[in-house]
Design a protein around this motif. Structure first.
Motif, PDB file in Angstrom:
ATOM      1  N   UNK A   1       0.811  -1.211   0.000  1.00  0.00           N
ATOM      2  CA  UNK A   1       0.000   0.000   0.000  1.00  0.00           C
ATOM      3  C   UNK A   1       0.842   1.258   0.000  1.00  0.00           C
ATOM      4  N   UNK A   2       1.986   1.209   0.694  1.00  0.00           N
ATOM      5  CA  UNK A   2       2.884   2.359   0.713  1.00  0.00           C
ATOM      6  C   UNK A   2       3.459   2.616  -0.668  1.00  0.00           C
ATOM      7  N   UNK A   3       3.857   1.554  -1.352  1.00  0.00           N
ATOM      8  CA  UNK A   3       4.349   1.698  -2.728  1.00  0.00           C
ATOM      9  C   UNK A   3       3.250   2.268  -3.620  1.00  0.00           C
ATOM     10  N   UNK A   4       2.037   1.738  -3.462  1.00  0.00           N
ATOM     11  CA  UNK A   4       0.909   2.212  -4.268  1.00  0.00           C
ATOM     12  C   UNK A   4       0.600   3.673  -3.982  1.00  0.00           C
ATOM     13  N   UNK A   5       0.673   4.078  -2.701  1.00  0.00           N
ATOM     14  CA  UNK A   5       0.382   5.468  -2.342  1.00  0.00           C
ATOM     15  C   UNK A   5       1.411   6.419  -2.940  1.00  0.00           C
ATOM     16  N   UNK A   6       2.687   6.045  -2.863  1.00  0.00           N
ATOM     17  CA  UNK A   6       3.725   6.880  -3.452  1.00  0.00           C
ATOM     18  C   UNK A   6       3.581   6.995  -4.951  1.00  0.00           C
ATOM     19  N   UNK A   7       3.258   5.884  -5.591  1.00  0.00           N
ATOM     20  CA  UNK A   7       3.063   5.887  -7.043  1.00  0.00           C
ATOM     21  C   UNK A   7       1.842   6.724  -7.423  1.00  0.00           C
ATOM     22  N   UNK A   8       0.768   6.589  -6.632  1.00  0.00           N
ATOM     23  CA  UNK A   8      -0.450   7.352  -6.908  1.00  0.00           C
ATOM     24  C   UNK A   8      -0.215   8.852  -6.741  1.00  0.00           C
ATOM     25  N   UNK A   9       0.570   9.232  -5.735  1.00  0.00           N
ATOM     26  CA  UNK A   9       0.877  10.646  -5.526  1.00  0.00           C
ATOM     27  C   UNK A   9       1.621  11.211  -6.725  1.00  0.00           C
ATOM     28  N   UNK A  10       2.607  10.465  -7.207  1.00  0.00           N
ATOM     29  CA  UNK A  10       3.355  10.923  -8.379  1.00  0.00           C
ATOM     30  C   UNK A  10       2.452  10.998  -9.603  1.00  0.00           C
ATOM     31  N   UNK A  11       1.612   9.977  -9.804  1.00  0.00           N
ATOM     32  CA  UNK A  11       0.721   9.962 -10.962  1.00  0.00           C
ATOM     33  C   UNK A  11      -0.263  11.127 -10.919  1.00  0.00           C
TER      34      UNK A  11
ATOM     35  N   UNK B   1      -0.488  14.223 -13.678  1.00  0.00           N
ATOM     36  CA  UNK B   1      -1.709  14.479 -14.441  1.00  0.00           C
ATOM     37  C   UNK B   1      -2.287  15.857 -14.150  1.00  0.00           C
ATOM     38  N   UNK B   2      -2.289  16.242 -12.867  1.00  0.00           N
ATOM     39  CA  UNK B   2      -2.987  17.457 -12.466  1.00  0.00           C
ATOM     40  C   UNK B   2      -2.086  18.678 -12.309  1.00  0.00           C
ATOM     41  N   UNK B   3      -0.814  18.480 -11.984  1.00  0.00           N
ATOM     42  CA  UNK B   3       0.050  19.616 -11.649  1.00  0.00           C
ATOM     43  C   UNK B   3       1.087  19.928 -12.723  1.00  0.00           C
TER      44      UNK B   3
ATOM     45  N   UNK C   1       8.752  17.791 -16.855  1.00  0.00           N
ATOM     46  CA  UNK C   1       8.398  17.727 -15.440  1.00  0.00           C
ATOM     47  C   UNK C   1       8.105  16.288 -15.012  1.00  0.00           C
ATOM     48  N   UNK C   2       7.450  15.536 -15.879  1.00  0.00           N
ATOM     49  CA  UNK C   2       7.163  14.139 -15.556  1.00  0.00           C
ATOM     50  C   UNK C   2       8.460  13.354 -15.393  1.00  0.00           C
TER      51      UNK C   2
END
Length: 215
Positions: free
Chosen positions: A162-172, A176-178, A184-185
């Motif tokens: 879940x920690x790996x998924x959370x870090x990946x989701x934050x980057x994604x 996409x949004x910022x 930048x990506x």
């Protein structure tokens, strides 16, 4: 020269984010201590997670209107988490470890300004914001990878995944949004990978034992 009115205005600007950082840090530290005995096994590592503390310090630091305030707020929040944890543990009948306390307070002084700088960078949406988000994502990914590689046999691998998924989701989300542009990506992804690798390297060296030998 700074007038009395300017000094008062500066203090009035600085106190709310710093007070929030300290108060929030104390609360998180206390909850962490209690959480070690209350959380289900799948979430138990949350109460021993540097990544979650770092993310909270990062978010608390974003309230600072100036970079130096963000950096100070992050350090103070991390230090308050350590002290809140120790206080709650002592009240629960446990003994606080002086070595562990000294180590984590040192980490607050060293890591806090970096997290605070990252928070200020994201708040101001500067050109380095992708690297700042990437570094925060890398902490979460790196801790998850470390957990899966080194302590998954004694703790829940679900949390580390879940920690790996959370870090990946934050980057994604940030990509996409910022900052959806390719440069930048790439910068954010590189910062995530480098930070994650550094986290695993430092944690796998058993840094707390090394620190205790220095004292």
């Amino acid at each position: 020269m700074t007038t009395d009115a300017e000094a008062a205005s500066s203090a009035g600007t600085a106190l709310p984010p710093l007070a929030t950082a300290v108060g929030g840090g104390l609360l998180v530290g206390c909850l962490t201590s209690h959480g070690q005995g209350l959380l289900p096994s799948a979430l138990a590592p949350l109460a021993n997670s540097a990544g979650s503390w770092s993310l909270i310090a990062f978010l608390l630091a974003m309230r600072g209107p100036r970079p130096w305030l963000c950096m100070l707020a992050a350090s103070l929040s991390l230090a308050a988490m350590v002290l809140g944890y120790d206080l709650a543990s002592v009240l629960r009948g446990y003994t606080a470890s002086p070595v562990a306390t000294a180590f984590w307070l040192t980490a607050a002084v060293v890591v806090g300004p970096v997290l605070g700088w990252g928070a200020a960078t994201v708040r101001r949406r500067s050109g380095l914001a992708p690297a700042a988000i990437g570094a925060m994502s890398g902490v979460l990914v790196g801790e998850g990878v470390y957990g899966l590689l080194y302590i998954a046999d004694t703790t829940s691998p679900l949390y580390w995944s879940g920690s790996v998924a959370a870090g990946t989701a934050l980057l994604a989300w940030a990509c996409v949004r910022r900052f959806p542009d390719p440069r930048s990506i790439l910068l954010g992804t590189a910062a995530t990978a480098l930070t994650a690798a550094a986290f695993v390297g430092v944690y796998s060296s058993n840094i707390l034992v090394l620190f205790s030998r220095i004292l």
